[in-house]
Design a protein around this motif. Structure first.
Motif, PDB file in Angstrom:
ATOM      1  N   ASP A  79     -52.731 -20.446  71.352  1.00  0.00           N
ATOM      2  CA  ASP A  79     -53.320 -19.624  72.627  1.00  0.00           C
ATOM      3  C   ASP A  79     -52.204 -18.502  73.067  1.00  0.00           C
ATOM      4  OD1 ASP A  79     -51.092 -21.341  73.496  1.00  0.00           O
ATOM      5  OD2 ASP A  79     -52.424 -22.822  74.572  1.00  0.00           O
ATOM      6  N   TRP A  80     -52.095 -18.477  74.188  1.00  0.00           N
ATOM      7  CA  TRP A  80     -51.044 -17.706  74.869  1.00  0.00           C
ATOM      8  C   TRP A  80     -49.618 -17.887  74.649  1.00  0.00           C
ATOM      9  CZ3 TRP A  80     -52.784 -12.684  76.220  1.00  0.00           C
ATOM     10  CH2 TRP A  80     -54.143 -12.695  76.480  1.00  0.00           C
ATOM     11  N   GLY A  81     -49.359 -19.082  74.516  1.00  0.00           N
ATOM     12  CA  GLY A  81     -48.193 -19.669  74.233  1.00  0.00           C
ATOM     13  C   GLY A  81     -47.515 -18.977  73.104  1.00  0.00           C
ATOM     14  N   ILE A  82     -48.105 -18.648  72.053  1.00  0.00           N
ATOM     15  CA  ILE A  82     -47.739 -18.015  70.727  1.00  0.00           C
ATOM     16  C   ILE A  82     -47.137 -16.701  70.930  1.00  0.00           C
ATOM     17  CG2 ILE A  82     -49.880 -16.762  70.078  1.00  0.00           C
ATOM     18  CD1 ILE A  82     -47.357 -18.796  67.623  1.00  0.00           C
ATOM     19  N   VAL A  83     -47.618 -16.016  72.211  1.00  0.00           N
ATOM     20  CA  VAL A  83     -46.922 -14.621  72.300  1.00  0.00           C
ATOM     21  C   VAL A  83     -45.486 -14.599  72.478  1.00  0.00           C
ATOM     22  CG1 VAL A  83     -47.231 -12.658  73.962  1.00  0.00           C
ATOM     23  CG2 VAL A  83     -49.280 -14.004  73.366  1.00  0.00           C
ATOM     24  N   PRO A  84     -44.999 -15.430  73.088  1.00  0.00           N
ATOM     25  CA  PRO A  84     -43.639 -15.212  73.330  1.00  0.00           C
ATOM     26  C   PRO A  84     -42.746 -15.551  72.096  1.00  0.00           C
ATOM     27  CG  PRO A  84     -44.134 -16.957  74.776  1.00  0.00           C
ATOM     28  CD  PRO A  84     -45.236 -16.298  74.497  1.00  0.00           C
ATOM     29  N   ILE A  85     -43.445 -16.496  71.342  1.00  0.00           N
ATOM     30  CA  ILE A  85     -42.690 -16.997  70.200  1.00  0.00           C
ATOM     31  C   ILE A  85     -42.628 -15.851  69.090  1.00  0.00           C
ATOM     32  CG2 ILE A  85     -42.801 -18.688  68.294  1.00  0.00           C
ATOM     33  CD1 ILE A  85     -43.936 -20.616  70.244  1.00  0.00           C
ATOM     34  N   ALA A  86     -43.771 -15.348  68.971  1.00  0.00           N
ATOM     35  CA  ALA A  86     -43.936 -14.045  68.224  1.00  0.00           C
ATOM     36  C   ALA A  86     -42.773 -13.164  68.306  1.00  0.00           C
ATOM     37  CB  ALA A  86     -45.194 -13.568  67.812  1.00  0.00           C
ATOM     38  N   LEU A  87     -43.109 -12.760  69.666  1.00  0.00           N
ATOM     39  CA  LEU A  87     -42.229 -11.445  70.035  1.00  0.00           C
ATOM     40  C   LEU A  87     -40.749 -11.634  70.005  1.00  0.00           C
ATOM     41  CD1 LEU A  87     -44.388 -10.192  73.123  1.00  0.00           C
ATOM     42  CD2 LEU A  87     -43.988  -9.481  70.779  1.00  0.00           C
ATOM     43  N   ALA A  88     -40.328 -13.008  70.273  1.00  0.00           N
ATOM     44  CA  ALA A  88     -38.923 -13.654  70.107  1.00  0.00           C
ATOM     45  C   ALA A  88     -38.529 -13.248  68.678  1.00  0.00           C
ATOM     46  CB  ALA A  88     -38.707 -15.120  70.645  1.00  0.00           C
ATOM     47  N   ALA A  89     -39.267 -13.513  67.825  1.00  0.00           N
ATOM     48  CA  ALA A  89     -38.714 -13.200  66.339  1.00  0.00           C
ATOM     49  C   ALA A  89     -38.672 -11.935  66.061  1.00  0.00           C
ATOM     50  CB  ALA A  89     -39.708 -13.593  65.322  1.00  0.00           C
ATOM     51  N   ILE A  90     -39.315 -11.092  66.785  1.00  0.00           N
ATOM     52  CA  ILE A  90     -39.221  -9.568  66.394  1.00  0.00           C
ATOM     53  C   ILE A  90     -38.112  -9.055  67.294  1.00  0.00           C
ATOM     54  CG2 ILE A  90     -40.428  -7.201  66.561  1.00  0.00           C
ATOM     55  CD1 ILE A  90     -42.963  -8.794  66.262  1.00  0.00           C
ATOM     56  N   ALA A  91     -37.838  -9.503  68.494  1.00  0.00           N
ATOM     57  CA  ALA A  91     -36.970  -8.981  69.477  1.00  0.00           C
ATOM     58  C   ALA A  91     -35.534  -9.637  68.855  1.00  0.00           C
ATOM     59  CB  ALA A  91     -37.086  -9.419  70.896  1.00  0.00           C
ATOM     60  N   GLY A  92     -35.385 -10.706  68.432  1.00  0.00           N
ATOM     61  CA  GLY A  92     -34.309 -11.310  67.879  1.00  0.00           C
ATOM     62  C   GLY A  92     -33.594 -10.411  66.867  1.00  0.00           C
ATOM     63  N   HIS A  93     -34.473  -9.932  65.885  1.00  0.00           N
ATOM     64  CA  HIS A  93     -33.830  -8.931  64.985  1.00  0.00           C
ATOM     65  C   HIS A  93     -33.710  -7.764  65.478  1.00  0.00           C
ATOM     66  CE1 HIS A  93     -33.496  -7.389  61.037  1.00  0.00           C
ATOM     67  NE2 HIS A  93     -34.329  -6.408  61.516  1.00  0.00           N
ATOM     68  N   ALA A  94     -34.363  -7.046  66.202  1.00  0.00           N
ATOM     69  CA  ALA A  94     -34.182  -5.728  66.923  1.00  0.00           C
ATOM     70  C   ALA A  94     -33.150  -5.884  67.744  1.00  0.00           C
ATOM     71  CB  ALA A  94     -35.414  -5.179  67.738  1.00  0.00           C
ATOM     72  N   PHE A  95     -32.893  -6.824  68.613  1.00  0.00           N
ATOM     73  CA  PHE A  95     -31.679  -7.046  69.764  1.00  0.00           C
ATOM     74  C   PHE A  95     -30.931  -8.552  69.489  1.00  0.00           C
ATOM     75  CE2 PHE A  95     -35.830  -4.746  71.394  1.00  0.00           C
ATOM     76  CZ  PHE A  95     -35.097  -3.579  71.714  1.00  0.00           C
ATOM     77  N   SER A  96     -30.480  -8.214  68.480  1.00  0.00           N
ATOM     78  CA  SER A  96     -29.498  -9.677  68.121  1.00  0.00           C
ATOM     79  C   SER A  96     -28.367  -9.957  69.276  1.00  0.00           C
ATOM     80  CB  SER A  96     -28.942  -9.527  66.941  1.00  0.00           C
ATOM     81  OG  SER A  96     -27.977 -10.483  66.571  1.00  0.00           O
ATOM     82  N   ILE A  97     -28.455 -11.153  69.720  1.00  0.00           N
ATOM     83  CA  ILE A  97     -27.496 -11.528  70.657  1.00  0.00           C
ATOM     84  C   ILE A  97     -26.197 -11.603  70.070  1.00  0.00           C
ATOM     85  CG2 ILE A  97     -27.777 -14.069  69.863  1.00  0.00           C
ATOM     86  CD1 ILE A  97     -27.320 -14.644  73.042  1.00  0.00           C
ATOM     87  N   TYR A  98     -26.098 -11.766  68.467  1.00  0.00           N
ATOM     88  CA  TYR A  98     -24.914 -11.778  67.660  1.00  0.00           C
ATOM     89  C   TYR A  98     -24.200 -10.329  67.522  1.00  0.00           C
ATOM     90  CZ  TYR A  98     -27.068 -16.266  66.778  1.00  0.00           C
ATOM     91  OH  TYR A  98     -27.785 -17.600  66.728  1.00  0.00           O
ATOM     92  N   LEU A  99     -24.898  -9.302  67.906  1.00  0.00           N
ATOM     93  CA  LEU A  99     -24.495  -8.360  67.406  1.00  0.00           C
ATOM     94  C   LEU A  99     -24.517  -7.234  68.785  1.00  0.00           C
ATOM     95  CD1 LEU A  99     -26.432  -7.220  64.126  1.00  0.00           C
ATOM     96  CD2 LEU A  99     -24.038  -8.036  64.601  1.00  0.00           C
ATOM     97  N   GLY A 100     -24.540  -7.949  69.987  1.00  0.00           N
ATOM     98  CA  GLY A 100     -24.330  -7.322  71.296  1.00  0.00           C
ATOM     99  C   GLY A 100     -25.502  -6.409  71.614  1.00  0.00           C
ATOM    100  N   PHE A 101     -26.831  -7.444  71.387  1.00  0.00           N
ATOM    101  CA  PHE A 101     -28.217  -7.040  71.763  1.00  0.00           C
ATOM    102  C   PHE A 101     -28.456  -5.614  71.032  1.00  0.00           C
ATOM    103  CE2 PHE A 101     -26.845  -9.699  75.038  1.00  0.00           C
ATOM    104  CZ  PHE A 101     -27.843 -10.732  75.068  1.00  0.00           C
ATOM    105  N   GLY A 163     -57.088 -11.803  72.502  1.00  0.00           N
ATOM    106  CA  GLY A 163     -55.981 -11.374  73.605  1.00  0.00           C
ATOM    107  C   GLY A 163     -54.453 -11.543  72.950  1.00  0.00           C
ATOM    108  N   PRO A 164     -54.059 -13.026  72.824  1.00  0.00           N
ATOM    109  CA  PRO A 164     -52.781 -13.378  72.430  1.00  0.00           C
ATOM    110  C   PRO A 164     -52.122 -12.102  71.296  1.00  0.00           C
ATOM    111  CG  PRO A 164     -54.012 -15.290  72.611  1.00  0.00           C
ATOM    112  CD  PRO A 164     -54.903 -14.144  72.750  1.00  0.00           C
ATOM    113  N   PHE A 165     -53.110 -12.038  70.132  1.00  0.00           N
ATOM    114  CA  PHE A 165     -52.809 -11.157  69.081  1.00  0.00           C
ATOM    115  C   PHE A 165     -52.551  -9.706  69.494  1.00  0.00           C
ATOM    116  CE2 PHE A 165     -54.025 -13.280  64.797  1.00  0.00           C
ATOM    117  CZ  PHE A 165     -53.130 -14.428  65.229  1.00  0.00           C
ATOM    118  N   LEU A 166     -53.559  -9.138  70.340  1.00  0.00           N
ATOM    119  CA  LEU A 166     -53.490  -7.852  70.973  1.00  0.00           C
ATOM    120  C   LEU A 166     -52.110  -7.530  71.892  1.00  0.00           C
ATOM    121  CD1 LEU A 166     -57.110  -7.241  72.008  1.00  0.00           C
ATOM    122  CD2 LEU A 166     -55.932  -6.326  70.016  1.00  0.00           C
ATOM    123  N   LEU A 167     -51.697  -8.788  72.411  1.00  0.00           N
ATOM    124  CA  LEU A 167     -50.427  -8.628  73.363  1.00  0.00           C
ATOM    125  C   LEU A 167     -49.174  -8.856  72.580  1.00  0.00           C
ATOM    126  CD1 LEU A 167     -49.213  -8.301  76.169  1.00  0.00           C
ATOM    127  CD2 LEU A 167     -49.294 -10.845  76.419  1.00  0.00           C
TER     128      LEU A 167
END
Length: 206
Positions: A79-101, A163-167
């Motif tokens: 459901d909508w709960g998958i949205v933050p999980i999927a975006l966290a995977a992409i954001a983690g690579h693009a804005f790594s906490i280990y590399l100063g975001f 909706g979740p996939f589109l978001l």
């Protein structure tokens, strides 16, 4: 559980595998090469090795595939709960906490994330569009943006009510757009329309 899984996904996806491989292989920071990004392409520029490039792409893709795929298919967060999980995977690579975001351009992790969501359905679209447009267009940054737009068209055709996939796509697109922003300041140039225009087709009369 969703919050914890999202945090864990972000921390896992933030691991800069290409950067670590660069230190392991050549003992140097791959950000000193190419466009300065800690991604697989700069690993290839630094090492000249297609083998390590493929390994890095697979590792970056896995950062999206496993956390998202396990959450979606095994745990059953569809459901909508998958949205933050999927975006966290992409954001983690693009804005790594280990590399100063800071981070990579998020192409491989995008493919991995959508494998986790659709198995090989969406990655086939991604692969086909990247293959076509890389051969047809000069600017690789525009190729990635166009690929993302084709993904949206495919989702609107096959899953207009999901909706979740589109978001997820929207967040994914904004991250990719931001990470490629410096390469989008030129007008895209079409080399040739494949396969309609063969490489040796004269320009006269077209």
């Amino acid at each position: 559980m969703i919050a914890l899984w999202t945090l864990a996904t972000y921390l896992i996806s933030s691991v800069p595998f290409s950067l670590l491989l660069g230190w392991f292989i050549i003992g140097n920071d791959i950000r000193h090469y190419g466009d300065g990004n800690p991604g697989a392409t700069n690993l290839y520029r630094a090492t000249g090795s297609r083998f390590w490039y493929v390994i890095a792409v697979c590792l970056d893709g896995a950062k999206g595939l496993f956390p998202v795929g396990i959450a979606y298919w095994i745990i059953g967060i569809q459901d909508w709960g998958i949205v933050p999980i999927a975006l966290a995977a992409i954001a983690g690579h693009a804005f790594s906490i280990y590399l100063g975001f800071k981070g990579g351009k998020a192409v491989a992790v995008t493919g991995g994330t959508w494998i986790g969501l659709t198995l090989f359905e969406m990655p086939l679209v991604i692969g086909a569009m990247l293959s076509y447009w890389y051969r047809s267009m000069e600017e690789s940054n525009w190729v990635t943006v166009i690929m993302m737009l084709y993904m949206l068209v495919y989702l609107l055709i096959t899953r207009p009510d999901n909706g979740p996939f589109l978001l997820i796509w929207l967040g994914n697109f904004l991250i990719v757009l931001y990470r490629h922003r410096q390469g989008l300041n030129t007008v895209p140039t079409i080399k040739r329309w494949l396969p309609l225009l063969p490489k040796d087709l004269p320009k006269e009369g077209i």
